[in-house]
Scaffold this motif. Structure first.
Motif, PDB file in Angstrom:
ATOM      1  N   ASN A 123       0.827  -1.191   0.000  1.00  0.00           N
ATOM      2  CA  ASN A 123       0.000   0.000   0.000  1.00  0.00           C
ATOM      3  C   ASN A 123       0.877   1.263   0.000  1.00  0.00           C
ATOM      4  OD1 ASN A 123      -2.285   1.517   0.138  1.00  0.00           O
ATOM      5  ND2 ASN A 123      -2.434   1.407   2.371  1.00  0.00           N
ATOM      6  N   GLN A 124       1.811   1.286   0.942  1.00  0.00           N
ATOM      7  CA  GLN A 124       2.761   2.418   0.999  1.00  0.00           C
ATOM      8  C   GLN A 124       4.051   2.021   1.717  1.00  0.00           C
ATOM      9  OE1 GLN A 124       0.784   5.576   3.099  1.00  0.00           O
ATOM     10  NE2 GLN A 124       1.255   4.708   5.089  1.00  0.00           N
ATOM     11  N   PRO A 190       5.391   8.969   4.193  1.00  0.00           N
ATOM     12  CA  PRO A 190       4.771   7.874   3.428  1.00  0.00           C
ATOM     13  C   PRO A 190       4.922   8.075   1.916  1.00  0.00           C
ATOM     14  CG  PRO A 190       3.103   9.353   4.281  1.00  0.00           C
ATOM     15  CD  PRO A 190       4.417   9.918   4.717  1.00  0.00           C
ATOM     16  N   PRO A 192       3.455   6.347  -1.590  1.00  0.00           N
ATOM     17  CA  PRO A 192       2.559   5.327  -2.159  1.00  0.00           C
ATOM     18  C   PRO A 192       3.371   4.293  -2.945  1.00  0.00           C
ATOM     19  CG  PRO A 192       1.790   7.544  -2.647  1.00  0.00           C
ATOM     20  CD  PRO A 192       3.136   7.697  -2.040  1.00  0.00           C
TER      21      PRO A 192
END
Lengths: 256, 115
Positions: A123-124, A190, A192
């Motif tokens: 997801n990240q 974060p 992606p």
């Protein structure tokens, strides 16, 4: 095989005497330990060794070749050799390597932290303090090595000992120090997962292109046999019977 | 006056001229320079000039054997190097002529009082 391990190199080094031997040992240790980026060590050292052997055969004083400051001479030779090999694309290589390193370290730490949650990684990816601290500590280690080799230029044994200790500490503690800094810095950026993949892919493509260009523009020295057109005429020494270049004032084997 | 600045360009031309005589190596170049009076030039001065000439494409370098056993770097001149050498000789002769003419004319009327 590493040229420095070859009998050809070791035999040649054994021919050095007195001040030439002492100075060459210092220079060799300095060049080997300082791990100077972009320096082709072999090309640099064979030039110095050849000059020393030639000057010694003529009975010339060492300072006539090196000048009074051996380290300054050594730095000049290193600088010149680096300029010969310096890539036009050095900055682009950094642009490719730095994000690639940070991304791979982030992936590594994300896997360690989320070993049971693969979906969160896909997801990240989190860029944490560790991913930033690790390359910075590596850079500091690299600079300490160079500085130590410089400061202890005239003390071969001390230089080897200190750099070995620094290396053991570095490789033993880098993970631990980075982990401590990771917590202290408390950074969490974060990224992606698709962006992560794009950055990795772009960095790899850029690096591949640079490697191909560099190979085309390769300036690494290769052993090329002497062509008959350019060969220096040989003479046979009447005293020892060895052949040597006619431009030598004395026979380099028996000094007659 | 700073001799180093004066020497810089001239030394490049002299080294190129030595190499134009046939393939040679660092120490041999140094010996020729010394024989002709450049006694203060060590390998630390010569090697940067050689790499500069190589980077400009005026000379090429190969590794061969030396009579002592280890490897040695041999330098030879390229076509661009020969062209550059010809240009250097023309410029050098012109500069010498102009400088001599100025020095002769100006110092001639001063009864060499500078010396």
């Amino acid at each position: 095989m590493n040229y420095f391990e070859s009998s050809e190199y070791k035999d040649a080094k054994c021919q050095l005497r007195d001040e030439y031997k002492i100075c060459y040992d210092k220079i060799e240790t300095y060049i080997q330990l300082a791990s100077i980026y972009g320096l082709h060590k072999e090309a640099c050292l064979i030039q110095i060794l050849d000059d020393f052997l030639s000057a010694q055969a003529e009975g010339k004083e060492l300072s006539k070749v090196t000048g009074p400051d051996y380290r300054k001479y050594c730095d000049t030779m290193i600088q010149a050799e680096r300029s010969r090999n310096r890539s036009k694309y050095e900055v682009m290589a950094y642009i490719a390597v730095i994000p690639l390193t940070v991304m791979l370290l982030s992936l590594f730490t994300s896997i360690l932290r989320n070993d049971d949650k693969l979906s969160s990684i896909t997801n990240q990816i989190i860029i944490g303090g560790f991913s930033i601290a690790f390359p910075v500590i590596y850079l500091i280690y690299y600079l300490i090595r160079q500085k130590t080799a410089k400061v202890l230029f005239n003390h071969v044994r001390a230089s080897k000992a200190v750099i070995t200790i620094v290396s053991v500490i570095f490789y033993g503690l880098i993970y631990l120090i980075s982990a401590v800094l990771d917590r202290a810095l408390n950074i969490a950026i974060p990224v992606p997962f698709p962006a992560f993949l794009i950055i990795i892919a772009l960095s790899l493509v850029l690096l591949t292109v640079l490697v191909i260009i560099e190979k085309k523009d390769n300036k690494q020295l290769r052993i090329v046999p002497e062509s008959e057109e350019t060969a220096i005429e040989q003479v046979i020494c009447p005293a020892c019977g060895n052949e040597y270049d006619m431009d030598y004032p004395k026979c380099p084997y028996c000094k007659n | 006056m700073d001799n180093a600045q004066l020497l810089k360009g001239i030394l490049e031309g002299c080294i190129l001229s030595i190499i134009s005589g046939g393939e040679t190596y660092g120490y041999h170049i140094l010996s020729i320079l010394e024989k002709h009076g450049f006694t203060d030039i060590g390998e630390g001065t010569l090697y940067p000039v050689l790499t500069r000439l190589e980077n400009k494409g005026y000379i090429i370098c190969r590794i061969g054997k030396s009579p002592f056993g280890p490897r040695r770097k041999y330098y030879s001149i390229t076509d661009i190097g020969l062209k550059s050498l010809k240009e250097f000789i023309i410029s050098y002769e012109k500069i010498i002529k102009i400088s001599e003419s100025i020095i002769k004319e100006t110092l001639g009327g001063m009864n060499h009082e500078l010396f």
